[in-house]
Design an enzyme around this catalytic site. Structure first.
Site, short mmCIF file in Angstrom:
data_model
loop_
_atom_site.label_atom_id
_atom_site.label_comp_id
_atom_site.label_asym_id
_atom_site.label_seq_id
_atom_site.Cartn_x
_atom_site.Cartn_y
_atom_site.Cartn_z
N HIS A 296 -5.86 2.75 1.06
CA HIS A 296 -5.11 3.91 1.57
C HIS A 296 -5.84 4.67 2.68
CE1 HIS A 296 -3.04 2.90 -2.01
NE2 HIS A 296 -3.82 3.55 -2.83
N ASP B 270 0.91 -1.14 0.00
CA ASP B 270 0.00 0.00 0.00
C ASP B 270 0.95 1.18 0.00
OD1 ASP B 270 -1.51 2.23 0.74
OD2 ASP B 270 -3.02 0.96 1.69
N HIS B 271 1.15 1.80 -1.17
CA HIS B 271 2.27 2.74 -1.24
C HIS B 271 2.08 3.97 -0.35
CE1 HIS B 271 -0.30 4.30 -4.48
NE2 HIS B 271 0.22 5.46 -4.18
P1 NAD Z 1 1.18 -2.36 -17.20
O1 NAD Z 1 0.00 -2.81 -17.96
O2 NAD Z 1 1.86 -1.10 -17.62
O3 NAD Z 1 2.28 -3.52 -17.22
C1 NAD Z 1 1.95 -4.87 -17.12
C2 NAD Z 1 3.19 -5.73 -17.27
O4 NAD Z 1 2.79 -7.08 -17.17
C3 NAD Z 1 3.95 -5.58 -18.58
O5 NAD Z 1 5.32 -5.69 -18.30
C4 NAD Z 1 3.50 -6.82 -19.37
O6 NAD Z 1 4.46 -7.30 -20.28
C5 NAD Z 1 3.33 -7.81 -18.27
N1 NAD Z 1 2.39 -8.89 -18.65
C6 NAD Z 1 1.08 -8.76 -18.90
N2 NAD Z 1 0.56 -9.97 -19.24
C7 NAD Z 1 1.57 -10.87 -19.17
C8 NAD Z 1 1.67 -12.28 -19.37
N3 NAD Z 1 0.61 -13.01 -19.72
N4 NAD Z 1 2.87 -12.86 -19.19
C9 NAD Z 1 3.94 -12.12 -18.83
N5 NAD Z 1 3.92 -10.79 -18.62
C10 NAD Z 1 2.75 -10.17 -18.80
O7 NAD Z 1 0.74 -2.30 -15.66
P2 NAD Z 1 1.33 -1.34 -14.49
O8 NAD Z 1 0.67 -0.01 -14.58
O9 NAD Z 1 2.80 -1.40 -14.48
O10 NAD Z 1 0.72 -2.03 -13.18
C11 NAD Z 1 1.20 -3.27 -12.66
C12 NAD Z 1 0.58 -3.52 -11.30
O11 NAD Z 1 0.91 -2.45 -10.43
C13 NAD Z 1 -0.94 -3.58 -11.30
O12 NAD Z 1 -1.35 -4.49 -10.32
C14 NAD Z 1 -1.35 -2.18 -10.89
O13 NAD Z 1 -2.63 -2.15 -10.28
C15 NAD Z 1 -0.27 -1.86 -9.90
N6 NAD Z 1 -0.04 -0.42 -9.71
C16 NAD Z 1 0.40 0.36 -10.73
C17 NAD Z 1 0.64 1.71 -10.52
C18 NAD Z 1 1.17 2.60 -11.61
O14 NAD Z 1 1.47 3.76 -11.29
N7 NAD Z 1 1.31 2.14 -12.84
C19 NAD Z 1 0.42 2.26 -9.24
C20 NAD Z 1 -0.02 1.42 -8.21
C21 NAD Z 1 -0.23 0.09 -8.46
#
Ligand code: NAD
Length: 500
Positions: A243, A180-181
């Site tokens: 949060h 939970d950042h």
């Molecule tokens: P994103 O869609 O940008 O990236 C997803 C990643 O997963 C990519 O590297 C993709 O290649 C990989 N991926 C997807 N399907 C795949 C598969 N079948 N096999 C292998 N790799 C696969 O998502 P994101 O924004 O980086 O978010 C990732 C997690 O972090 C999520 O749970 C999101 O809720 C959480 N999160 C993201 C943020 C943010 O700022 N982006 C903030 C808080 C939490």
């Protein structure tokens, strides 16, 4: 490089080509490295679908760091620790190849079998990956095996339980680090210090002296590119369940007997257990929802939520939530904790306002000038600091008071550069300190609380949109406090310069 006590580690980063890795994780790892807070013995394997080579991955990591960090030094040396594997998360062959690479890096960097698995991927893969890590032998080493898992952890209690059962087959609770950042933010961590390191506040921190506490997290942005995800979530599940409730727990918990992971978590759990349960029938007395319509913010015309990309034109999803949480224990009986969070608000700000009760008798009373209440404001972001609102005598002959503010601004302290939340959390996970991650009991209790509200909302179609983009939210949110005789303190960030 300085010596560090952080143990050696192989960091296996699933979702390495994604947004989170690029914007937060690589820059955070790099800053830890530059500060000497990573062991020299470390390697990172980036794991994702794309068929990249090690070199392509390294230039991606390098570009992400260069675009987010002003001071770039030792970067080439840092990048030599990075490797890439193209991977299919549901295919055992991919894990076997990953095991071979991991064992080889383990030997090459003398990592003692320590492994940190970071799942920066869509949540539907969390359970599958955790299971494969165990069944395909990636956790068969002598070192530690920790699983860092991004939010959301389920979308209600049953789905969270299912996910938890799945990952618990592969990892013990003490090795699961649920992110939970907000818990990595400097001023959220400061709540404990303000409360427990000051003789001034803790004696007043109860229903006798505090009239209400308000926790606000507002953003000016709309749903942006996240329409598809947000439609299945909404502000209640995206912000409140995690949060906002975590901040309430930190504000309300009893002083732990020591600042250890177990003791702090156990006090937070007690707060969540003491929350007055809400029923479907009375949910509207405690919680209100909103969705932004078209509006204006600083001369910019903004579309309504229903006009955003990947959003249903008749969407019932809330982009705003305000709620009143009652904690039915000895300390807090009768003190409302008001929370609100929303998109397309007039300002971006996360802050806590602790409002103290009025003094028993106002000797300075003048009909046209009531005494302002004492407030303790904790600024979480973007400003970081504390402001204490007091009353002092106005200069001159008359017996009149004026409000004064005593402020401390974290970011104005010379040489202080607040570490990014992810940097702290990564460091904690590598150190084996789970204090600022959520325990399963906290996740389960907060879903149980929130599920009733979302069930009540699913049954009735809301009259959306009910607030204009750029406004402070629906009028029902003001009414929620008015019926208790209170009102929201301004959303706009209060001045945190040292003044008066
Ligand atoms: P994103 O869609 O940008 O990236 C997803 C990643 O997963 C990519 O590297 C993709 O290649 C990989 N991926 C997807 N399907 C795949 C598969 N079948 N096999 C292998 N790799 C696969 O998502 P994101 O924004 O980086 O978010 C990732 C997690 O972090 C999520 O749970 C999101 O809720 C959480 N999160 C993201 C943020 C943010 O700022 N982006 C903030 C808080 C939490």
């Amino acid at each position: 490089m300085k010596q560090t006590d952080t143990p050696s580690a192989l960091i296996l980063l699933f979702g390495a080509t994604g947004d989170l890795a690029k914007r937060k994780l690589f820059p955070s790892l790099y800053r830890l490295y530059r500060k000497g807070q990573l062991s020299e013995k470390f390697a990172v394997v980036g794991i994702a679908r794309r068929g990249w080579t090690n070199e392509e991955f390294k230039s991606h990591v390098k570009a992400s760091i260069m675009s987010s960090t002003k001071r770039v030094e030792q970067l080439d040396e840092f990048i030599t620790h990075f490797y890439y594997q193209s991977h299919d998360v549901s295919d055992s062959d991919s894990y076997l190849a990953l095991k071979t690479l991991s064992d080889q890096l383990d030997e090459q960097y003398q990592l003692q079998g320590n492994r940190l698995f970071y799942l920066a991927m869509a949540p539907e893969f969390f359970g599958t990956i955790a299971e494969h890590l165990k069944t395909d032998g990636l956790t068969d080493t002598n070192g530690y095996h920790r699983l860092v898992i991004e939010k959301p952890f389920g979308h209600d209690l049953p789905s969270a339980e299912e996910l938890n059962d799945q990952i618990r087959k592969a990892f013990a609770e003490r090795d699961i680090y649920r992110i939970d950042h907000y818990l990595g933010k400097e001023m959220v961590q400061n709540i404990e210090a303000i409360r427990f390191a000051n003789a001034l506040f803790e004696p007043l921190w109860n229903s006798r002296y505090i009239s209400n506490i308000q926790v606000t997290s507002s953003e000016t942005l709309g749903v942006e590119e996240r329409g598809r995800y947000y439609e299945t979530s909404g502000a209640l599940k995206d912000m409140v369940q995690n949060h906002m409730m975590q901040m309430v727990a930190l504000l309300a918990m009893e002083p732990p007997i020591k600042l250890s992971t177990e003791e702090i978590r156990s006090e937070k759990v007690k707060v969540l257990r003491a929350l007055r349960p809400i029923t479907k029938e009375n949910a509207s007395e405690y919680f209100v929802r909103g969705q932004y319509g078209p509006g204006q913010l600083e001369d910019e015309q903004l579309p309504g939520y229903r006009e955003e990309t990947n959003v249903d034109p008749e969407s019932n999803t809330e982009t705003y939530v305000a709620g009143k949480l009652m904690i039915d224990n000895f300390r807090w009986a009768g003190v409302p904790f008001y929370i609100r969070t929303g998109k397309r608000m007039p300002s971006k700000s996360t802050k806590i306002v602790v409002q103290f009760k009025d003094i028993p008798m106002n000797l300075y009373y003048q009909p046209d000038q009531p005494l302002a209440p004492n407030l303790l404001v904790i600024h979480i972001q973007p400003e970081e600091g504390i402001t204490l609102h007091l009353n002092a005598k106005r200069s001159g002959q008359q017996l009149q008071t004026q409000p004064v503010k005593l402020s401390y601004a974290n970011n104005s302290v010379d040489g202080m550069n607040t570490p990014e939340a992810y940097e702290k959390l990564l460091h904690d996970a590598l150190q084996g300190d789970a204090t600022n991650f959520t325990h399963w009991d906290e996740v389960a209790l907060s879903w149980r609380y929130v599920d009733v509200i979302s069930d009540a909302w699913e049954e009735t179609k809301a009259e959306f949109p009910n607030y204009a983009a750029g406004s402070t939210g629906p009028k029902e949110a003001d009414e929620l406090l008015e019926k208790d005789g209170f009102s929201w303190w301004p959303m706009a960030t209060l001045d945190v310069d040292v003044c008066n």
